[in-house]
Design a protein around this motif. Structure first.
Motif: not given
Length: 179
Positions: A34-48, A67-74
């Motif tokens: 997908e082509k989407v910002t990595g700052t939020s997991l909510q908008q990442r449909q392909a990841l879900h 590419g997978l996560a932009r924060s340690g928590r995520d």
């Protein structure tokens, strides 16, 4: 026991092809991209979809951790989901992070902390830049919120977009787009 690829870039101007080629070379059989910002997991449909699709014994492969996560928590939340499903995580380009070995888990933790640090530094630089711009009178802040119904009402009354923009002190073209 499927090798699954997840690839992401932040914007449409970026190209997924380099990641996709690395992952094809790694023998991935299933692709989620997908082509989407990595700052939020909510908008990442392909990841879900990817996380839902994975099964016990599968391997999730990404070229780079950011590419997978932009924060340690995520990152840790995603890795915990994978561990719960008994899915291996592998990142060949960054020290061959492999969650099936202790060293891979250690490196993953360190890289997650570095990702958090980079995010904090980026935010700090942004704040400093805004403060400097404010001090020199160049920073105007966010644009005022567009009152879309009012913009449409004025446009329907025959007022040109340029006149509306001047009168309201805002950009109006986005408000005029059909819903």
């Amino acid at each position: 026991m499927t090798k699954v690829e997840y690839a992401r870039v932040s914007s449409y101007s970026q190209n997924l092809e380099i990641q996709m080629q690395h992952l094809r070379d790694a023998g991935c059989e299933r692709v989620f991209a997908e082509k989407v910002t990595g700052t939020s997991l909510q908008q990442r449909q392909a990841l879900h979809e990817c996380l839902e699709w994975l099964r016990k014994g599968d391997t999730l492969i990404v070229t780079r951790l950011d590419g997978l996560a932009r924060s340690g928590r995520d990152l840790h939340d995603i890795i915990a989901q994978l561990a719960k499903k008994e899915v291996r995580f592998y990142c060949p380009q960054q020290g061959a992070v492999d969650t099936t070995i202790n060293m891979g888990k250690l490196v993953l933790g360190i890289l997650g902390a570095v990702a958090d640090f980079e995010t904090d530094i980026r935010k700090e630089r942004q704040r400093e830049g805004i403060e400097k711009a404010k001090a020199s009178g160049k920073y105007k802040g966010r644009n005022p919120t567009v009152d879309a119904p009012e913009v449409r009402r004025l446009r329907n009354a025959g007022v040109t977009p340029t006149e509306i923009a001047k009168e309201m002190g805002i950009g109006v073209y986005r408000a005029l787009k059909p819903a």
